[in-house]
Scaffold this active site. Structure first.
Site, mmCIF file in Angstrom:
data_model
loop_
_atom_site.group_PDB
_atom_site.id
_atom_site.type_symbol
_atom_site.label_atom_id
_atom_site.label_comp_id
_atom_site.label_asym_id
_atom_site.label_seq_id
_atom_site.Cartn_x
_atom_site.Cartn_y
_atom_site.Cartn_z
ATOM 1 N N HIS A 145 0.800 -1.227 0.000
ATOM 2 C CA HIS A 145 0.000 0.000 0.000
ATOM 3 C C HIS A 145 0.840 1.287 0.000
ATOM 4 O O HIS A 145 0.317 2.349 -0.362
ATOM 5 C CB HIS A 145 -0.915 0.044 1.222
ATOM 6 C CG HIS A 145 -1.969 -1.010 1.253
ATOM 7 N ND1 HIS A 145 -2.830 -1.233 0.205
ATOM 8 C CD2 HIS A 145 -2.292 -1.918 2.222
ATOM 9 C CE1 HIS A 145 -3.656 -2.226 0.527
ATOM 10 N NE2 HIS A 145 -3.340 -2.664 1.723
ATOM 11 N N HIS A 182 -6.516 -7.552 0.342
ATOM 12 C CA HIS A 182 -6.689 -6.132 0.045
ATOM 13 C C HIS A 182 -6.048 -5.771 -1.295
ATOM 14 O O HIS A 182 -5.033 -6.350 -1.689
ATOM 15 C CB HIS A 182 -6.080 -5.286 1.168
ATOM 16 C CG HIS A 182 -6.708 -5.542 2.506
ATOM 17 N ND1 HIS A 182 -6.247 -6.528 3.357
ATOM 18 C CD2 HIS A 182 -7.776 -4.969 3.116
ATOM 19 C CE1 HIS A 182 -7.008 -6.541 4.447
ATOM 20 N NE2 HIS A 182 -7.936 -5.607 4.319
ATOM 21 N N ASP A 265 -4.226 -13.045 4.504
ATOM 22 C CA ASP A 265 -5.462 -12.572 5.119
ATOM 23 C C ASP A 265 -6.724 -12.972 4.361
ATOM 24 O O ASP A 265 -7.827 -12.587 4.751
ATOM 25 C CB ASP A 265 -5.431 -11.055 5.364
ATOM 26 C CG ASP A 265 -4.956 -10.252 4.176
ATOM 27 O OD1 ASP A 265 -4.720 -10.856 3.108
ATOM 28 O OD2 ASP A 265 -4.818 -9.019 4.308
ATOM 29 N N TYR A 304 -3.132 -11.498 9.741
ATOM 30 C CA TYR A 304 -3.270 -10.920 11.073
ATOM 31 C C TYR A 304 -3.699 -11.947 12.112
ATOM 32 O O TYR A 304 -4.027 -11.592 13.232
ATOM 33 C CB TYR A 304 -4.250 -9.731 10.998
ATOM 34 C CG TYR A 304 -3.847 -8.779 9.910
ATOM 35 C CD1 TYR A 304 -2.833 -7.848 10.119
ATOM 36 C CD2 TYR A 304 -4.398 -8.866 8.626
ATOM 37 C CE1 TYR A 304 -2.406 -7.010 9.100
ATOM 38 C CE2 TYR A 304 -3.977 -8.033 7.602
ATOM 39 C CZ TYR A 304 -2.979 -7.105 7.843
ATOM 40 O OH TYR A 304 -2.547 -6.281 6.820
#
Length: 400
Positions: A145, A182, A265, A304
């Site tokens: 990111h 993501h 994730d 996570y």
């Protein structure tokens, strides 16, 4: 004791791959209540070693990125502010506002600059190992990111972009495949105008997930392929999405090298994801990438839930090196997972005894929803790189 002193190899590799790590990853980072304040690289390495599935020759200690390397992508003023904060032991309000450093999302912590710089240098080092003819796994990397001028989404430095730039400087045509839950927005933005780099991301739709913009089914900028998916993706749906897209990417782009961002994730237990994918299907996807890529660099990424992540990356390492690991975790491995400071529910507790999450254990490994099928088919029909080689989704399903 250094990292390699712990290695007690029990099974030998059949493929040449390298694990890039460092003792620094055993130190605390982020802040105590941050989603990344968990053991990740260190726990995965310990689990791999508990299997006896790594030798000293397969381990490389990572190095920090140089300032020259960092400014291939990041603005000098950002790097200077980042280093200044570590020297001062704090982030000024002006730098916090301008560079998004030292806030709740991207907090200050000891070794504030050095730890991300090490992860970034390790990913560049992995690219150099690929250029030397090896496959490399840099699990501390994958921070997709970060922007040239700002930290974003827990990511301070964009190591995937810098590793790709190292490969591009050697003249290679690069396919970047991001399977993190993501959208890989920072990497996409870095190469959107480079015809020799293609970024592809399968992710949670940004209408409900970070970064909450871009990466949509109608947002396919030049040099990028995005497949956003709705919440609750199960194994059957993820299998359809991945296998439908992967072969088209290889056929349509014909890369010299693949960079796989292997964030975990998407897994069913992860607290920051709305997908319900087993590590078995994760490994199924990773195995195709490993088997079919002309050259390969694998990076880490999100993840996570420390126990789910360590088990998943252990399986990725096994496939990279051609090892077959027992489903039942060795006693030492189970003890490692049980000792993690993580509240386990009954379902999690079972995962400290075995490596696999089985399809039959997932309550929603049901049929493919029409919405998912429609999104996949729409992407294949409409994207200029994929459409000429489109195969009906139902034909793919019939072969599984």
């Amino acid at each position: 004791m250094n990292e390699t002193d712990k290695f007690a190899p029990r099974s030998l590799p059949t493929r040449d791959a390298l694990f890039i790590g460092a003792a620094r990853y055993r130190r605390p980072s982020y802040t105590s209540n941050h989603p990344l304040a968990i053991p990740r690289v260190s726990l995965a390495l310990d689990l791999i070693n508990a299997y006896g599935a790594i030798t000293p020759a397969e381990y490389l200690t990572g190095r920090k990125a140089s300032n020259k390397e960092l400014t291939w992508f990041h603005e000098p003023a950002y790097i200077q502010a980042f280093q200044r904060a570590q020297f001062r032991g704090k982030v000024t309000q002006a730098d916090r506002e301008r560079f998004q450093l030292g806030n709740l999302e991207n907090p200050y912590f000891p070794d504030f600059f050095d730890t991300p710089s090490l992860a970034t240098g390790s990913s560049i080092q992995g690219a150099e190992q690929v250029l030397a003819g090896r496959t490399a796994f840099s699990p501390a990397g994958g921070m997709h990111h970060a922007a040239p001028h700002q930290a974003r989404g827990f990511c301070y430095l964009n190591d995937p972009a810098l590793a790709i730039m190292r490969l591009r400087r050697a003249g290679l045509r690069v396919l970047y495949l991001d399977i993190d839950a993501h959208h890989g927005d920072g990497v996409e933005a870095a190469f959107v105008d480079d015809p020799e780099t293609l970024t592809a991301s399968i992710h949670m739709d940004t209408s409900y997930a970070y970064p909450f913009q871009g990466g949509g089914i109608d947002d396919q900028p030049g040099g990028a392929v995005n497949l956003p998916l709705p919440p609750g993706i199960n194994d059957a749906e993820y299998r359809l999405a991945f296998h439908s897209l992967w072969s088209r990417l290889l056929e349509g782009f014909r890369p010299d090298v693949v960079v796989l961002q292997a964030g975990t994730d998407i897994l069913t237990h992860d607290p920051l994801s709305k997908f319900r994918v087993s590590n078995g299907v994760f490994w199924e996807a990773a195995t195709r990438v490993i088997d079919e890529s002309p050259r390969l660099l694998v990076l880490g990424g999100g993840g996570y839930h420390p126990i789910a992540l360590a088990r998943c990356w252990t399986g990725v390492w096994a496939r990279l090196t051609g090892r077959a690991l027992d489903e039942r975790l060795p006693d030492a491995a189970s003890a490692l997972l049980r000792a993690v400071n993580w509240e386990l529910d009954d379902e999690d507790a079972e995962e400290t005894e075995r490596l696999y999450t089985h399809l039959s254990d997932l309550p929603n490994d049901g049929p493919v929803r029409e919405e998912v099928r429609a999104r996949v088919q729409r992407l294949l029909d409409s994207h200029p790189l994929l459409a000429p080689r489109v195969m009906a989704v139902r034909q793919i399903e019939s072969k599984d």
